[in-house]
Scaffold this active site. Structure first.
Site, PDB file in Angstrom:
ATOM      1  N   LYS A 117       0.821  -1.208   0.000  1.00  0.00           N
ATOM      2  CA  LYS A 117       0.000   0.000   0.000  1.00  0.00           C
ATOM      3  C   LYS A 117       0.855   1.258   0.000  1.00  0.00           C
ATOM      4  CE  LYS A 117      -4.381  -1.478   2.023  1.00  0.00           C
ATOM      5  NZ  LYS A 117      -5.366  -1.203   3.085  1.00  0.00           N
ATOM      6  N   LYS A 200      -8.981  -9.901 -11.007  1.00  0.00           N
ATOM      7  CA  LYS A 200     -10.022  -9.956  -9.991  1.00  0.00           C
ATOM      8  C   LYS A 200     -11.172  -9.003 -10.322  1.00  0.00           C
ATOM      9  CE  LYS A 200      -9.359 -10.157  -5.250  1.00  0.00           C
ATOM     10  NZ  LYS A 200      -8.594 -10.002  -3.997  1.00  0.00           N
ATOM     11  N   LYS A 203     -13.965  -3.027  -7.984  1.00  0.00           N
ATOM     12  CA  LYS A 203     -14.860  -1.870  -7.969  1.00  0.00           C
ATOM     13  C   LYS A 203     -14.324  -0.758  -8.841  1.00  0.00           C
ATOM     14  CE  LYS A 203     -12.505   0.247  -4.146  1.00  0.00           C
ATOM     15  NZ  LYS A 203     -12.469   1.477  -3.401  1.00  0.00           N
TER      16      LYS A 203
END
Ligand code: TRP
Length: 337
Positions: A117, A200, A203
């Site tokens: 991240k 995957k 969103k």
């Protein structure tokens, strides 16, 4: 709610993100709904974790409500399970501070999610992002949870939670904290994009046709399944035949996740048939499962006051469990109260 006939106490957290989709449903939400009867269950929308990276305040509020609505619409029973947002229960942050003084830099330096991240610009990551797993340990241990449903990507954080519990117990010569067990999801459903079986479902993917949103209505769901990428072959009658066919495997996997049947059973039924036959069956199944959820979600989101009310009630129940545990921790640590 000390249900003695239940198998233990579950705690799990979900990030407040918008655009919830079929991957979120099959990967986490569906399992939570199944657990609530077996375990005393505490489900938390982790808004404190969310702000470890920049958030738009209005969007954060909206996402928190959307996630809560999706859980309720999917069948989380708020009379039984506890559903709340993290920032309303101050034990999480108070315990996280104490755990900051237990966890070691060396342990956090090994966390792979932080490295991912933070990316290249590590110097610019927030201290909160670094301490993310400590807050997660506090979430779980604030309730002395015994079981934690997690996906693969959170296993290392749960390991750290166990390390923190062990270190706390040994620092203060106590057996106060139980070591929580990971509850690995049975259907390791990895739902992939409807446009690309090797990515995957996400969103943030550009094409809305790549995912089934939990707010899509029946027509749109059916349309997305019919347009989903597949291939020209018939379905194999055994799983091995799917290994080089990512799109076919994904659609069969989605069928399995939605129906609760095994891949083998599905291939036994559809083996030898092409997508002309399989897709309508999948579309029917997907609309039967998801359309009622999305309808209920849209209804719930029409009354924000009611969602907020449910979250506040859940927070009060969560606080009633966490507060006495935190009081004992303060006693153990040596704070004057
Ligand atoms: N980190 C988890 C995730 O991103 C969310 C989370 C926060 C969580 N606190 C938790 C999960 C406690 C399980 C238990 O998916």
């Amino acid at each position: 709610m000390s249900d003695t006939n239940k198998k233990g106490r579950i705690f799990s957290g979900v990030q407040p993100t918008g655009n919830l989709h079929l991957g979120n449903y099959l990967g986490a939400i569906k399992n939570w709904v199944a657990y609530q009867n077996e375990f005393e269950s505490i489900f938390c929308v982790v808004d404190l974790h969310a702000i470890t990276v920049p958030q738009d305040p209005a969007a954060l509020r909206q996402s928190t409500r959307e996630v809560a609505a999706s859980l309720i619409a999917s069948g989380i029973d708020v009379e039984q399970a506890i559903l709340f947002n993290q920032s309303q229960v101050s034990s999480h942050t108070e315990l996280a501070w104490i755990f900051n003084c237990v966890a070691r830099l060396g342990w956090l330096n090994r966390m792979t999610q932080f490295k991912e991240k933070a990316g290249k610009n590590r110097e610019n990551a927030t201290v909160g992002l670094y301490g993310y797993p400590v807050l997660m340990a506090a979430d779980i241990l604030a309730y002395k949870a015994t079981h934690v449903p997690v996906g693969d990507d959170q296993k290392q954080h749960l390991e750290l939670t166990r390390d923190i519990a062990t270190a706390f117990n040994s620092m203060f010569e106590t057996d106060f904290f139980p070591l929580p067990e990971p509850q690995i999801q049975e259907t390791a459903a990895r739902v992939m994009s409807l446009r690309d079986g090797s990515a995957k479902m996400s969103k943030s993917a550009e094409s809305d046709m790549s995912r089934i949103n939990l707010t899509d209505d029946a027509d749109l769901i059916a349309q997305k399944i019919k347009k989903a990428k597949s291939d020209a072959d018939v379905l194999p009658s055994e799983s091995a035949g799917l290994s080089e066919r990512p799109e076919a495997r994904n659609l069969v996997g989605i069928y399995a996740g939605l129906s609760g049947q095994s891949e083998a059973a599905i291939l036994q039924e559809f083996g030898g048939q092409g997508f002309g036959a399989f897709k309508p069956a999948l579309a029917e199944l997907a609309t039967a499962v998801i359309a009622p959820i999305s309808e209920e979600m849209r209804r719930l989101l029409g009354d924000i006051g009611e969602i907020d009310n449910q979250l506040a009630k859940g927070a009060a129940r969560a606080d009633a469990i966490a507060r006495p545990i935190l009081d004992e921790v303060k006693e153990i640590v040596g704070f004057v109260r």
